[in-house]
Design an enzyme around this catalytic site. Structure first.
Site, PDB file in Angstrom:
ATOM      1  N   ASP A   1       1.159  -1.160  -0.118  1.00  0.00           N
ATOM      2  CA  ASP A   1       0.472   0.306   0.224  1.00  0.00           C
ATOM      3  C   ASP A   1       0.567   1.397   0.086  1.00  0.00           C
ATOM      4  OD1 ASP A   1      -2.088   1.803   0.326  1.00  0.00           O
ATOM      5  OD2 ASP A   1      -2.210   1.534   2.168  1.00  0.00           O
TER       6      ASP A   1
ATOM      7  N   ASP B   1      -5.489   4.578  -4.270  1.00  0.00           N
ATOM      8  CA  ASP B   1      -5.216   5.987  -3.803  1.00  0.00           C
ATOM      9  C   ASP B   1      -4.818   7.189  -3.966  1.00  0.00           C
ATOM     10  OD1 ASP B   1      -7.192   4.635  -2.427  1.00  0.00           O
ATOM     11  OD2 ASP B   1      -5.907   4.540  -0.694  1.00  0.00           O
TER      12      ASP B   1
ATOM     13  N   ASP C   1     -10.048  -4.628  -0.329  1.00  0.00           N
ATOM     14  CA  ASP C   1      -9.110  -3.597  -0.600  1.00  0.00           C
ATOM     15  C   ASP C   1      -8.155  -3.918   0.512  1.00  0.00           C
ATOM     16  OD1 ASP C   1      -8.286  -0.778  -0.784  1.00  0.00           O
ATOM     17  OD2 ASP C   1      -9.520  -0.032  -0.189  1.00  0.00           O
TER      18      ASP C   1
END
Ligand SMILES: *[C@@H]1O[C@H](CO)[C@@H](O)[C@H](O)[C@H]1NC(C)=O
Ligand SMILES: *[C@@H]1O[C@H](CO)[C@@H](O)[C@H](O)[C@H]1NC(C)=O
Ligand SMILES: *[C@@H]1O[C@H](CO)[C@@H](O)[C@H](O)[C@H]1NC(C)=O
Ligand SMILES: *[C@@H]1O[C@H](CO)[C@@H](O)[C@H](O)[C@H]1NC(C)=O
Ligand SMILES: *[C@@H]1O[C@H](CO)[C@@H](O)[C@H](O)[C@H]1NC(C)=O
Ligand SMILES: *[C@@H]1O[C@H](CO)[C@@H](O)[C@H](O)[C@H]1NC(C)=O
Ligand SMILES: *[C@@H]1O[C@H](CO)[C@@H](O)[C@H](O)[C@H]1NC(C)=O
Ligand SMILES: *[C@@H]1O[C@H](CO)[C@@H](O)[C@H](O)[C@H]1NC(C)=O
Ligand SMILES: *[C@@H]1O[C@H](CO)[C@@H](O)[C@H](O)[C@H]1NC(C)=O
Ligand SMILES: *[C@@H]1O[C@H](CO)[C@@H](O)[C@H](O)[C@H]1NC(C)=O
Ligand SMILES: *[C@@H]1O[C@H](CO)[C@@H](O)[C@H](O)[C@H]1NC(C)=O
Length: 843
Positions: free
Chosen positions: A206, A520, A443
């Site tokens: 991430d 993102d 996610d």
């Protein structure tokens, strides 16, 4: 808790750069820093004597200069593929499972030619040529050297904790390398080198606030690489889920792998189209998506109760924005516990879903792989009791921080844990769900962890099922989750409905289970062109269903940026607006009328082209061709197109260029195909360009460059409707762009029930070929399938043609509209079913 989350996001919103204190670069990583500058040297020798050749497998003994014993296996695989395995004779290396789409089909060699220091393995027009010292393997098609495994950078190391290995590859024909997805970088890979840019790191993580034009590791990790040049294309797929660092130039790559097996598939093309198909023959294709997933998706981390769901959909309807899906982030759960509803804010989920269904809309909710550590939470209790969580090396359950606070992670490597997890999606196990909850959003599955010491992901040494350390399978953890989610959704409807899953982490083969998005991103201009580059990269590596958060997840888009995001996003396969909880609301109806109008047009253009998208997804399923394609895919000899990556082709016929800058009145747009190929503006308003390279194309706020290729037939549905489901009974408008030499055009259209697997299971579909000229359209059926109920209903045919051949400027061509819906015409529309070809006269 909420206070803390809010802080996290709002502070992040001002940074826009990945934190170097969290994420390591090459020099801070043992693997990369120790192996990057490995000297070329003869470390291994192949022993030809005693080699065996049997049923398509060649096996050689290999001796290390240090006295070690290894083997080299070369296997011929159907479809111009070789498999190369190099391993210690006594080895504890981990061999991947669950990734390949079935066992590759081995084919026999046609001939083997040996000398004292070489071996040629011949299969049809291809050849693998092994030389002994230093070990090297050259691959030829039709005697053209395509790819070389360079033994002078080969090392294999066996220590207790890991089994790192390295190797070099040369693509003699290549002008560019592509692949190693996922990076926020240009499509063509850059040249990295010590003292310059870091190697591409391939590891799922991430990467919060990812920056542009970086080789840092991100959510996805696909260990495949293609070399492309004007004369040919070849590629490789490293069947390995451990961390990689890859040094690249325009035709060479040096792989540093942290662990696992040297198990390399060599894809010999020799065209880009064939390389893509060869890769797909190993890792699979996507099944057709349910058609509603090709519409517009409205999402926000912040739809916090069921009234929000009701009013956002009602407002989109009131303001005439088509939409098919509304999404719920983690707030739908009861205190971050997946497979529960928040009892206060989502007190009547059945009623919410029923209301949505009555407007032909669907719901998608978030479902992550981490589970709140809380006795009494049924998932935690059962997974703990059945030993389904990932472990620390000392055997206790691995716990760390994520959305629910202290969490444990489902061990998807365990087939029983996968089955249990799948079963959680059954209607009887997740109360308050119906088929209107049509999809699931997996996610945080890299996996993401809030604590920072391990770069916000799993430590290398935690233990999965069977004692397998995370180091060996890290990159496929999220993939395994989507595999289980997919099974859960198939099972809950007894195999009658196609599931939809959106995943953030992805790996080789993810296309079989899920779509993905670029994570993102940020509300800045550069994130528009990078969305094309990243999605094109994925499309070359098998994953077609890709999109980027329209508007940018972090930050606040200006009105202009938001409009350009919508216009670009409408031409990516997955089309969703999304924003974070700390940002202003940005549903399109909140903007002034002129802004609304631009966004509305972008969304309606998407819906008008729905038949194009659906047909392309079918053709992906049928032939493995990507849905969106970089220019060089169709114009492989045009070296000037190799670096064009802020433009894409939707299929072969629609060319789109992003507008990725503020305040511009024109954009440089590349038109491929040479002076004989014309590109007609999709507005059908007289603008046309020859395929001679870059042209400055005027844009206005309501227009980005979108062009149809001459000679193509574009199938559209022109009646605006609130959702794809509402378009069911609408007829088609065929737009035939007649080429300027033959005055003809052709295309395909695919129709089925839009939702089920009947197209696979009982061949219930209609796949149609269309050809047109100035006076006729011919409709014929490509397959002998069961097309009943899926007739093509043509309302209108529009032909566009140049009046004067080759004289290119606006106003010199004719657009004719033949409508079959006008009053007084004997046919209200023309319907085609049955098996005969039909010719319609245009008059
Ligand atoms: C790697 O990261 C460290 C710590 O942030 C930094 O000091 C160093 O300059 C970086 N190295 C390179 C080559 O960027
Ligand atoms: C390599 O080939 C030998 C001989 O066919 C076989 O015994 C061995 O299992 C093969 N290794 C792998 C990893 O396929
Ligand atoms: C492509 O092939 C042609 C014909 O064999 C040759 O002349 C040309 O040099 C090749 N181009 C490259 C870049 O290898
Ligand atoms: C429930 O909804 C209200 C607004 O309707 C919101 O303020 C609150 O944060 C929501 N609760 C949760 C847990 O999301
Ligand atoms: C469902 O729709 C009805 C009628 O519009 C409305 O009164 C009700 O509040 C809605 N329920 C939910 C949960 O959205
Ligand atoms: C096991 O390892 C974990 C993680 O390092 C540690 O927190 C825990 O205290 C250890 N437990 C035992 C019983 O050693
Ligand atoms: C399912 O939820 C409904 C309300 O949403 C409730 O009435 C019902 O009792 C629940 N059923 C089970 C089995 O928990
Ligand atoms: C699936 O099949 C079972 C057994 O035939 C049946 O009870 C169930 O209702 C079916 N579920 C769906 C969603 O069709
Ligand atoms: C016209 O037709 C000829 C013969 O079928 C074909 O070779 C040529 O490519 C066509 N030209 C165009 C521009 O489509
Ligand atoms: C499937 O969707 C397409 C596009 O909306 C429509 O033309 C077709 O009629 C639909 N088919 C069925 C069986 O609903
Ligand atoms: C147009 O197509 C029809 C049907 O294939 C054919 O009969 C006719 O000759 C074509 N006309 C021209 C001018 O090519």
């Amino acid at each position: 808790m909420w206070f803390q989350l809010f802080l996290l996001v709002s502070s992040a919103a001002f940074i826009y750069a990945a934190d170097p204190n969290i994420y390591r670069n090459c020099s801070e990583t043992e693997l990369c820093s120790q192996l990057r500058e490995l000297q070329r040297q003869n470390r291994y020798e192949v022993i030809i004597e005693g080699a065996t050749f049997s049923k398509g497998v060649a096996s050689f003994r290999v001796e290390g200069v240090d006295g070690s014993n290894l083997f080299l296996n070369i296997t011929a695989i159907e479809g111009n593929i070789f498999r190369v395995q190099i391993e210690e004779a006594v080895s504890s290396r981990y061999h991947l499972e669950n990734v390949l789409d079935g066992e590759p089909t081995i084919i026999d060699f046609d001939d083997v030619q040996l000398t004292l220091d070489s071996a040629s393995i011949i299969v049809g027009n291809r050849r693998a040529y092994v030389t002994t010292s230093p070990l090297s393997v050259e691959f030829y098609t039709d005697e053209m050297l395509q790819l070389v495994i360079e033994g002078d950078r080969l090392t294999l190391d066996n220590n207790e904790l890991s089994h790192p290995f390295t190797f070099g590859v040369n693509f003699p024909q290549a002008a560019r390398l592509y692949g190693l997805h996922e990076h926020a970088d240009n499509l063509a890979l850059r040249t990295t080198a010590p003292g310059g840019d870091d190697p591409y790191r391939v590891r799922t993580m991430d990467l919060t606030n990812y920056e542009l034009h970086s080789t840092m590791a991100m959510y996805g990790a696909i260990p495949a690489l293609y070399g492309h040049g004007v004369n040919s294309t070849s590629g490789l797929f490293l069947h390995n889920a451990a961390e990689l660092w890859v040094e690249t130039s325009n035709n060479e790559a040096y792989f540093m792998a942290d662990s696992g097996a040297f198990d390399l598939f060599v894809l010999l093309g020799p065209s880009i189209k064939e390389v893509v198909r060869q890769y797909a023959s190993l890792t699979g294709v996507a099944h057709l998506p349910p058609i509603w997933t090709l519409g517009y998706h409205q999402c926000r981390w912040g739809y916090a109760d069921q009234e929000d769901v009701q009013t956002v959909i009602a407002d989109l309807d009131n303001y005439d924005f088509p939409v098919d899906v509304i999404w719920l982030d983690i707030q739908h759960t009861n205190n971050m516990k997946f497979f529960t509803w928040n009892p206060g804010n989502f007190s009547t989920p059945f009623e919410m879903l029923k209301n949505l269904s009555s407007t032909h809309r669907y719901l998608i909710t978030l479902s992550d792989p981490h589970f709140k550590v809380e006795e009494g939470y049924f998932v935690y209790d059962e997974a703990l009791a059945r030993d389904f969580f990932i472990k620390n090396p000392n055997g206790t359950v691995f716990e760390d921080q994520c959305w629910p606070g202290t969490s444990a992670w489902m061990d998807y490597l365990n087939p029983e844990a996968r089955d249990y997890y799948s079963s959680l999606y059954l209607y009887e196990n997740w109360n308050g769900t119906t088929s209107t909850l049509g999809g699931i959003w997996n996610d945080m599955n890299e996996a993401a962890i809030f604590n920072e010491p391990n770069e916000k992901t799993f430590p290398y040494d935690i233990i999965h099922y069977g004692g397998v350390s995370n180091r060996e399978i890290h990159n496929m953890y999220g993939y395994l989750q989507t595999m289980a989610t997919h099974k859960g959704l198939v099972d809950r409807d007894n195999g009658t409905l196609r599931p939809f899953i959106l995943t953030r982490a992805h790996f080789a083969g993810s296309q079989r289970y899920a779509a993905f998005w670029t994570g993102d991103n940020t509300a800045e201009w550069g994130f528009i062109p990078i969305s094309y580059s990243m999605c094109l990269s994925a499309n070359l590596l098998g994953i077609s269903f890709c999109g980027a958060d329209v508007g940018g997840f972090f930050g606040e888009p200006t009105e202009e940026l938001l409009q350009r995001f919508y216009q670009a996003g409408a031409w990516l396969p997955f089309f969703r607006e999304h924003s974070n909880i700390g940002s202003e609301r940005r549903e399109p109806y909140l903007y002034p009328d002129n802004v609304q109008q631009v966004i509305r047009e972008a969304i309606k253009t998407r819906y008008a082209h729905l038949p194009v998208w659906y047909t392309l997804f079918y053709e992906h399923n049928r032939n493995a061709d990507p849905v969106i394609r970089p220019l060089f895919y169709h114009y492989p000899e045009d070296a000037d197109a190799f670096d064009v990556d802020d433009q894409l082709l939707v299929g072969s016929d629609i060319l789109v260029k992003v507008v990725g800058e503020a305040g511009v009145e024109s954009v440089q747009t590349y038109f491929p195909g040479g002076e004989d190929l014309l590109w007609f503006s999709a507005q059908l308003d007289g603008v046309v360009y020859q395929g001679t390279g870059f042209n400055e194309v005027p844009v206005t706020i309501d227009r980005i460059p979108v062009f149809y290729r001459e000679g193509s037939i574009i199938s559209t549905k022109q009646t605006p409707r609130p959702s794809t489901t509402d378009m069911k009974d609408d007829g088609y408008t065929l737009i035939a762009i007649l080429d300027d030499v033959n005055l003809s055009a052709s295309g395909t259209v695919y129709i089925d029930d839009n939702l089920s697997f009947d197209y696979q299971d009982s061949l219930k579909y209609n796949y149609i070929s269309l050809t047109a000229n100035a006076t006729n359209v011919v409709v014929s059926y490509i397959d002998n399938s069961d097309s009943e109920g899926f007739e093509l209903v043509i309302d209108e045919v529009i032909t566009v043609s140049l009046v004067k051949s080759k004289s290119v400027s606006s106003g010199e061509y004719v657009k004719k509209v033949y409508s079959y819906t006008a009053d007084g015409v004997q046919l209200s529309s023309i319907r085609f079913s049955g098996k005969e070809s039909v010719t319609i006269k245009l008059e």
